[in-house]
Design a protein around this motif. Structure first.
Motif, PDB file in Angstrom:
ATOM      1  N   ARG A   1       0.839  -1.203   0.000  1.00 12.25           N
ATOM      2  CA  ARG A   1       0.000   0.000   0.000  1.00 12.25           C
ATOM      3  C   ARG A   1       0.880   1.263   0.000  1.00 12.25           C
ATOM      4  O   ARG A   1       0.664   2.190  -0.761  1.00 12.25           O
ATOM      5  CB  ARG A   1      -0.910  -0.030   1.239  1.00 12.25           C
ATOM      6  CG  ARG A   1      -1.802   1.176   1.418  1.00 12.25           C
ATOM      7  CD  ARG A   1      -2.882   1.206   0.388  1.00 12.25           C
ATOM      8  NE  ARG A   1      -3.683   2.418   0.470  1.00 12.25           N
ATOM      9  CZ  ARG A   1      -4.583   2.769  -0.421  1.00 12.25           C
ATOM     10  NH1 ARG A   1      -4.812   1.999  -1.471  1.00 12.25           N
ATOM     11  NH2 ARG A   1      -5.262   3.888  -0.307  1.00 12.25           N
TER      12      ARG A   1
ATOM     13  N   ASN B   1     -11.308   5.264   1.388  1.00 15.13           N
ATOM     14  CA  ASN B   1     -11.388   5.603   2.821  1.00 15.13           C
ATOM     15  C   ASN B   1     -12.750   5.233   3.391  1.00 15.13           C
ATOM     16  O   ASN B   1     -12.841   4.662   4.477  1.00 15.13           O
ATOM     17  CB  ASN B   1     -11.159   7.103   3.030  1.00 15.13           C
ATOM     18  CG  ASN B   1      -9.673   7.433   3.021  1.00 15.13           C
ATOM     19  OD1 ASN B   1      -8.843   6.524   3.013  1.00 15.13           O
ATOM     20  ND2 ASN B   1      -9.351   8.715   3.000  1.00 15.13           N
TER      21      ASN B   1
ATOM     22  N   ASP C   1     -19.984   8.412   4.243  1.00 14.65           N
ATOM     23  CA  ASP C   1     -20.216   7.052   4.765  1.00 14.65           C
ATOM     24  C   ASP C   1     -21.004   7.140   6.074  1.00 14.65           C
ATOM     25  O   ASP C   1     -21.315   8.232   6.536  1.00 14.65           O
ATOM     26  CB  ASP C   1     -18.879   6.325   4.957  1.00 14.65           C
ATOM     27  CG  ASP C   1     -17.971   7.034   5.952  1.00 14.65           C
ATOM     28  OD1 ASP C   1     -18.448   7.332   7.068  1.00 14.65           O
ATOM     29  OD2 ASP C   1     -16.797   7.308   5.606  1.00 14.65           O
TER      30      ASP C   1
ATOM     31  N   ARG D   1      -2.047   9.922   9.884  1.00 15.55           N
ATOM     32  CA  ARG D   1      -3.156   8.973  10.014  1.00 15.55           C
ATOM     33  C   ARG D   1      -3.879   9.270  11.317  1.00 15.55           C
ATOM     34  O   ARG D   1      -3.290   9.728  12.287  1.00 15.55           O
ATOM     35  CB  ARG D   1      -2.637   7.531  10.030  1.00 15.55           C
ATOM     36  CG  ARG D   1      -1.783   7.201   8.809  1.00 15.55           C
ATOM     37  CD  ARG D   1      -1.641   5.708   8.649  1.00 15.55           C
ATOM     38  NE  ARG D   1      -2.882   5.127   8.157  1.00 15.55           N
ATOM     39  CZ  ARG D   1      -3.229   3.863   8.336  1.00 15.55           C
ATOM     40  NH1 ARG D   1      -2.436   3.059   9.026  1.00 15.55           N
ATOM     41  NH2 ARG D   1      -4.369   3.404   7.863  1.00 15.55           N
ATOM     42  N   GLY D   2      -5.205   8.982  11.352  1.00 19.45           N
ATOM     43  CA  GLY D   2      -5.995   9.258  12.554  1.00 19.45           C
ATOM     44  C   GLY D   2      -5.877   8.120  13.554  1.00 19.45           C
ATOM     45  O   GLY D   2      -5.371   7.033  13.236  1.00 19.45           O
TER      46      GLY D   2
ATOM     47  N   ASN E   1      -8.192   6.390  14.616  1.00 20.06           N
ATOM     48  CA  ASN E   1      -9.129   5.311  14.263  1.00 20.06           C
ATOM     49  C   ASN E   1      -8.546   4.354  13.210  1.00 20.06           C
ATOM     50  O   ASN E   1      -9.219   3.489  12.711  1.00 20.06           O
ATOM     51  CB  ASN E   1     -10.440   5.903  13.733  1.00 20.06           C
ATOM     52  CG  ASN E   1     -10.209   6.776  12.507  1.00 20.06           C
ATOM     53  OD1 ASN E   1      -9.098   7.239  12.276  1.00 20.06           O
ATOM     54  ND2 ASN E   1     -11.243   7.000  11.729  1.00 20.06           N
TER      55      ASN E   1
ATOM     56  N   LEU F   1      -1.554   8.794   3.018  1.00 17.82           N
ATOM     57  CA  LEU F   1      -1.332   9.656   1.838  1.00 17.82           C
ATOM     58  C   LEU F   1      -2.602   9.894   1.014  1.00 17.82           C
ATOM     59  O   LEU F   1      -2.611  10.759   0.140  1.00 17.82           O
ATOM     60  CB  LEU F   1      -0.271   9.017   0.930  1.00 17.82           C
ATOM     61  CG  LEU F   1       1.174   9.245   1.343  1.00 17.82           C
ATOM     62  CD1 LEU F   1       2.103   8.403   0.483  1.00 17.82           C
ATOM     63  CD2 LEU F   1       1.545  10.716   1.217  1.00 17.82           C
TER      64      LEU F   1
ATOM     65  N   LEU G   1      -5.673  11.247   1.586  1.00 14.28           N
ATOM     66  CA  LEU G   1      -6.279  12.588   1.613  1.00 14.28           C
ATOM     67  C   LEU G   1      -5.297  13.642   1.073  1.00 14.28           C
ATOM     68  O   LEU G   1      -5.718  14.639   0.483  1.00 14.28           O
ATOM     69  CB  LEU G   1      -6.723  12.943   3.037  1.00 14.28           C
ATOM     70  CG  LEU G   1      -7.934  12.146   3.567  1.00 14.28           C
ATOM     71  CD1 LEU G   1      -8.265  12.538   5.007  1.00 14.28           C
ATOM     72  CD2 LEU G   1      -9.166  12.373   2.687  1.00 14.28           C
TER      73      LEU G   1
HETATM   74  N1  LIG Z   1     -14.112   8.106   5.898  1.00 12.29           N
HETATM   75  C1  LIG Z   1     -13.339   8.272   6.936  1.00 12.29           C
HETATM   76  N2  LIG Z   1     -13.860   8.045   8.166  1.00 12.29           N
HETATM   77  C2  LIG Z   1     -13.082   8.182   9.252  1.00 12.29           C
HETATM   78  N3  LIG Z   1     -11.781   8.514   9.237  1.00 12.29           N
HETATM   79  C3  LIG Z   1     -11.225   8.755   8.046  1.00 12.29           C
HETATM   80  C4  LIG Z   1     -11.957   8.628   6.837  1.00 12.29           C
HETATM   81  N4  LIG Z   1     -11.146   8.907   5.822  1.00 12.29           N
HETATM   82  C5  LIG Z   1      -9.944   9.181   6.363  1.00 12.29           C
HETATM   83  N5  LIG Z   1      -9.975   9.085   7.684  1.00 12.29           N
HETATM   84  C6  LIG Z   1      -8.867   9.363   8.639  1.00 12.29           C
HETATM   85  O1  LIG Z   1      -7.956  10.188   7.966  1.00 12.29           O
HETATM   86  C7  LIG Z   1      -6.655   9.576   8.009  1.00 12.29           C
HETATM   87  C8  LIG Z   1      -5.920   9.947   6.750  1.00 12.29           C
HETATM   88  O2  LIG Z   1      -6.532   9.370   5.615  1.00 12.29           O
HETATM   89  P1  LIG Z   1      -5.695   9.028   4.366  1.00 12.29           P
HETATM   90  O3  LIG Z   1      -6.566   8.521   3.320  1.00 12.29           O
HETATM   91  O4  LIG Z   1      -4.879  10.219   4.072  1.00 12.29           O
HETATM   92  O5  LIG Z   1      -4.669   7.954   4.859  1.00 12.29           O
HETATM   93  P2  LIG Z   1      -4.915   6.418   5.108  1.00 12.29           P
HETATM   94  O6  LIG Z   1      -6.260   6.046   4.654  1.00 12.29           O
HETATM   95  O7  LIG Z   1      -4.592   6.178   6.538  1.00 12.29           O
HETATM   96  O8  LIG Z   1      -3.777   5.781   4.217  1.00 12.29           O
HETATM   97  P3  LIG Z   1      -3.783   5.601   2.636  1.00 12.29           P
HETATM   98  O9  LIG Z   1      -2.640   6.399   2.184  1.00 12.29           O
HETATM   99  O10 LIG Z   1      -3.562   4.171   2.393  1.00 12.29           O
HETATM  100  O11 LIG Z   1      -5.064   6.112   2.119  1.00 12.29           O
HETATM  101  C9  LIG Z   1      -6.921   8.130   8.108  1.00 12.29           C
HETATM  102  O12 LIG Z   1      -5.804   7.469   8.707  1.00 12.29           O
HETATM  103  C10 LIG Z   1      -8.115   8.113   9.026  1.00 12.29           C
HETATM  104  O13 LIG Z   1      -7.715   8.264  10.361  1.00 12.29           O
END
Ligand SMILES: Nc1ncnc2c1ncn2[C@@H]1O[C@H](COP(=O)(O)OP(=O)(O)OP(=O)(O)O)[C@@H](O)[C@H]1O
Ligand SMILES: [Mg+2]
Length: 455
Positions: free
Chosen positions: A291, A365, A392, A411-412, A414, A423, A425
């Motif tokens: 990933r 996400n 969602d 990353r959050g 959760n 990465l 968002l």
């Molecule tokens: N739909 C959502 N509901 C709740 N939390 C979310 C949601 N989308 C993103 N987040 C939070 O935002 C953080 C950043 O999201 P982001 O997509 O940037 O990274 P990721 O999903 O952790 O990794 P990846 O790069 O694989 O997408 C996530 O780690 C999560 O904590």
């Protein structure tokens, strides 16, 4: 990001000041040359008349019966008359002894040579030009020398010189004004060429790396040719980077996918619980690195394409529907359904690869952080600006972290047991910014997260 360039003064000002300074020096030089030349000519004129007058006086002298007769002719004085009524002084000397006229002149003139001499001096408080001329008279038995000293004030001459000076000053000033105007014109014309080049460089935009073909003045040739060669090298290294990103993505993803499938197959065959646990950790690590590698390469590709944004007309509804269809099988594995709500079509000019990548990350996400057996709502709208919103029914973004989640690798709380690299968002935000839009994260009142990508 704005690049501050260190500048030292202005080329335009430097040129204008140099040219105007030069013009001022030339105008002053012109004034002094004309004035001194005029003084010489005017003085020469007065000297000629004084000489003619003195000569005609000397010519009138004669020895008759051993006595000197000197009848000063009227013409000798009339030729000296001027408009300013200049005063005339004369003295007649015989063999150095004063005979008649103004005795003060005798002291003023010291010369006694045979050739006429001129000098400027003061007589009775007035500035005068003096001529001293002599003639030898030869009688029957004697020989004597007659000397005439003639002086004339210079009122008329100074009036004439004043006039000439005034005219020379006017001419000098006119010359200065004209050359100054010409300096401004010449400077603008010269700098204008640089301005044209600057304009065509700035108008181009960062993605246009074609060489300059327009003709430029000879002096600017080396600059333009260096610029062209720089852009050529940049173009080459950029296309190399693009190839490298695509190649790297392929080379990293394929072996990782192979390793993942071998690990999966091995897990099926292993019975011992501790070995199974180790295999599961291994699979998670592979998923994490796969990933991370994928997202990193996507981000690199997005940064590259965003810098060289090529816009084409796309229908956002069509683009999202295509994505939804491709992601539906993955969603179904989690008992999720994807619902698309939109107008007929939302036409927008942008980069389809970038926009699809951004929307895929938002849906990804929602699938990762939303609950199983729920529906993910996707809205595509035309107003107020072309946008895609993904909502969602999950727990929503962690409160307090929402502002920082678009930062790289953030990353959050959760996201603990969920595979990801932080990465997704960031990619979505960079795509929106590249198109002149932005990304907006919010938690719905009734629960669940909503992300809007507006373009
Ligand atoms: N739909 C959502 N509901 C709740 N939390 C979310 C949601 N989308 C993103 N987040 C939070 O935002 C953080 C950043 O999201 P982001 O997509 O940037 O990274 P990721 O999903 O952790 O990794 P990846 O790069 O694989 O997408 C996530 O780690 C999560 O904590
Ligand atoms: Mg993500």
């Amino acid at each position: 990001m704005t690049n501050k360039v260190a500048t030292s003064g202005s080329l335009r000002n430097r040129l204008v000041f140099t040219l105007i300074g030069g013009a001022a020096v030339l105008a002053l030089l012109f004034f002094f040359v004309v004035r001194s030349f005029s003084v010489q000519i005017a003085q020469q004129g007065q000297d000629n008349i004084l000489l003619a007058s003195a000569t005609s006086m000397l010519d009138a002298a004669a020895i008759r019966n051993s006595t000197i007769e000197l009848d000063l002719p009227y013409s000798a004085f009339s030729m000296l008359s001027t408009q300013a009524d200049d005063r005339i002084f004369y003295a007649i000397l015989q063999d150095g002894k004063f005979l008649s006229g103004y005795e003060d002149l005798v002291g003023v003139d010291a010369s006694s040579s045979n050739t006429p001499t001129f000098k400027t001096s003061f007589v009775r408080g007035a500035k005068v030009r003096i001529i001293s001329a002599s003639r030898t008279l030869i009688g029957a038995s004697e020989r004597t020398e007659i000397q005439i000293i003639l002086a004339q004030t210079q009122d008329d001459l100074s009036k004439t010189l004043d006039q000439i000076s005034r005219n020379a000053a006017f001419l000098g000033f006119g010359f200065f004004a004209l050359t100054s105007a010409l300096s401004f014109w010449a400077t603008s014309a010269t700098i204008g060429q640089l301005g044209k080049l600057t304009k065509s460089v700035t108008r181009r935009g960062p993605q246009d790396l074609r060489p300059f073909k327009r003709s430029v003045p000879k002096e600017m040739g080396p600059l333009v040719s260096s610029l062209n060669s720089l852009m050529g090298r940049l173009d080459q290294s950029l296309s190399q980077s693009e190839d490298f990103i695509a190649e790297a993505a392929h080379r990293v993803r394929t072996p990782l996918a192979t390793v993942r499938s071998y690990a999966d197959a091995t897990l099926q065959r292993v019975d011992k619980e501790e070995n199974r646990e180790a295999m599961r950790s291994m699979i998670k690590a592979i998923d994490e690195s796969s990933r991370a590698a994928g997202q990193l390469l996507d981000h690199a590709m997005i940064t590259f394409r965003a810098d060289h944004l090529v816009r084409e007309e796309i229908n956002l509804v069509e683009l999202t529907r295509d994505l939804v269809e491709r992601l539906t099988p993955i969603a179904e594995m989690k008992d999720l359904s994807l619902a698309l709500h939109s107008d007929d079509q939302v036409i927008y000019k942008g980069d389809p690869v970038l926009i699809q990548n951004a929307v895929r990350n938002l849906i990804d996400n929602a699938m990762k952080y939303g609950p199983m057996e729920s529906t993910i709502e996707i809205f595509v709208s035309r107003v107020p600006s072309p946008s895609v919103t993904v909502c969602d029914n999950g727990p929503g973004f962690p409160v307090g972290e929402i502002e920082s989640l678009t930062t790289r690798f953030q990353r959050g709380e959760n996201s603990k047991d969920i595979v990801g690299s932080g990465l997704g968002l960031t990619i979505a935000r960079d795509v929106a910014l590249a198109h002149g839009g932005n990304i907006h994260l919010e938690n719905k009142l009734e629960g669940g997260a909503c992300v809007t990508l507006s373009l």
